[in-house]
Design an enzyme around this catalytic site. Sequence first.
Site: not given
Lengths: 204, 255
Positions: A81, A186, A188
Site C-alpha cells: 500500500c 493489501h 494480508e
Amino acid sequence: MKIAIIDYGMGNLRSVEKAFHKIGAAGAFVTSDPAEIFASDKAVLPGDGAFDSTMHSLRESGIDKISLDFIASGRPFLGICVGMQVLLTTSEEGEPGVRGLDVVPGQVKRFTGDGLKVPQIGWNNINFTPGAPLAHGQPAGDPMAYFLNSYYCAPDDPADIAATTDYGVTFCSAIHRGNVWATQFHPEKSGLVGLAILESFSEV
Amino acid sequence: MLATRIIPCLDVQNGRVVKGTNFLNIRDAGDPVERAALYDAQGADELVFLDITASHEKRDLMFDYARRVAEEVFIPFCVGGGIKTVEDFRRILKTGADKASINTAAVTNPELITECSRAFGAQCVVVAIDPKKTGNTPSGWEVHIHGGRTPTGIDALDWALEMEDRGAGEIMLTSMDADGTLAGYDIPLTQAVTQRVNIPVIASGGAGTLEHIHDAVTAGGAQAALVSSIVHYGTFTVGEIKDYLAERGIPVRRV
C-alpha cells in the site's frame, strides 16, 4: 527464516504478521529496531495513510536509510500500500516536494474521473504480468484483491509493472524490480489470493 | 472492475451477535468469531462489528473479540461502537481492525473525524449515519445518535457531505425506518446520499430479499450492501447473494 515487518508507527502490522504465520512463515515478526531489521532475511514495509506523513515517519525513525541499505543488499523487500508508494520518487499527495525513497523511479498520482468514488475501497481484479513471480501459486479463477487507496503508482519504466488493475485508469497495482516487490492492494486482507502472494514472497 | 461488496454486519452485545428490529426487540444470533469465519468462507468481502454493549466496563470485550477475529479471518473488518477519542480509534486499529466506524461522537465532536482521518488516513475512517424520516430537516431525513434514541436536528444529506469534507473514507448509511423490517433498503435515502457524496456508501437496513440488495446497488447507487438478518438466520448465504447479483451483471468477487 526471519521476515522483518517494519514498524514505524503506522499501519496495521499485526494482520500482516498473522497472515505470514498463517502460510507457515513462523519467522515473521514486527520490529522497529534497525539492527533487527537489517539482520533479517527479508523485510516488509507495510503502510496506511498519507505519503508525506509516512515519509516523515520513515525519516524520523531512520527507517528510510535502513530500507535503502536493505534493498541495496539484494535481499527480498516487499512494500504494501503506502509502503509501495514511498518506493517511488514523488507523490501528488500531501505537501509538495516531499521525496520518496526513489527505489522505483516514478510518480504517485491521484485517481480522477467523472463519478469515480475516491478512495477506491474494495475488491478489484489483478491482471498479473505474465511470468511475474508474485503470480506464482495463485488459486484458480480471476484473482481479486482488496484495495484502499486514493493514489496509485505510475512507474517510469513499464518493465517494473508486475500487475495492473482498472479503476478509472489502468494503473500499476504491483511492482517487481529486482529484489523489490510491492503491492498497492493489501495481500494480508485479500483472502487466498493475498496469502498466495505472501507465500511466494516467503519462498523466493 | 471494482466489485460490489457484500458485508455481513454483526451487532455484538456482551460478546454475542444479536439482531433487533427498528433498533429494538433484540435476539441472539451466535458467537462473533464463529460467525466471522463462516461469512469469510461464504465469500463475504468485509465484515462489520458494531458493539452495542451499553456499559463501558464491558469495553474490553470488544477488543477481545476484535483480536480473536483478526486471528481467524483474512478479509478486512471494521469495528464500531462507543469510539469517542483518537486514542479509542488507535486501540481498535491496533487490535487488528482495518477500519473503525464512528456515529454518535461524529455529531458531538465533528473534529474527531478530521483528526482520525489525518492520523490514520481516510481509508479507515467510516462514518455511520442513522437517519430517520421526520420532516424536521430540509431533506426530511434527520440524523439520530445514541443508537437511534436521540434526534439531532441535522439533515442527513448535509451531514454526509460534511463528513466527506472532514475526511471520512466511507459512509455507512442505516435507515432507521427500514432497519430489521426485511421490507427493503430505503432506496430514496440511499440514492440521495450516493448522489451527494463522492466517497463510497454502504447501504444498510432492511434487506429481506435478493432483489432488495440488487435495488440498493442499482437504483440506490450504493457501492456495498450491509446484510444481517438475511444471512444470520440462514435465509441466504453470501454466495447466493453474489450469484444473484452476478447473473444480473453486477461485478462481484467469487470464492
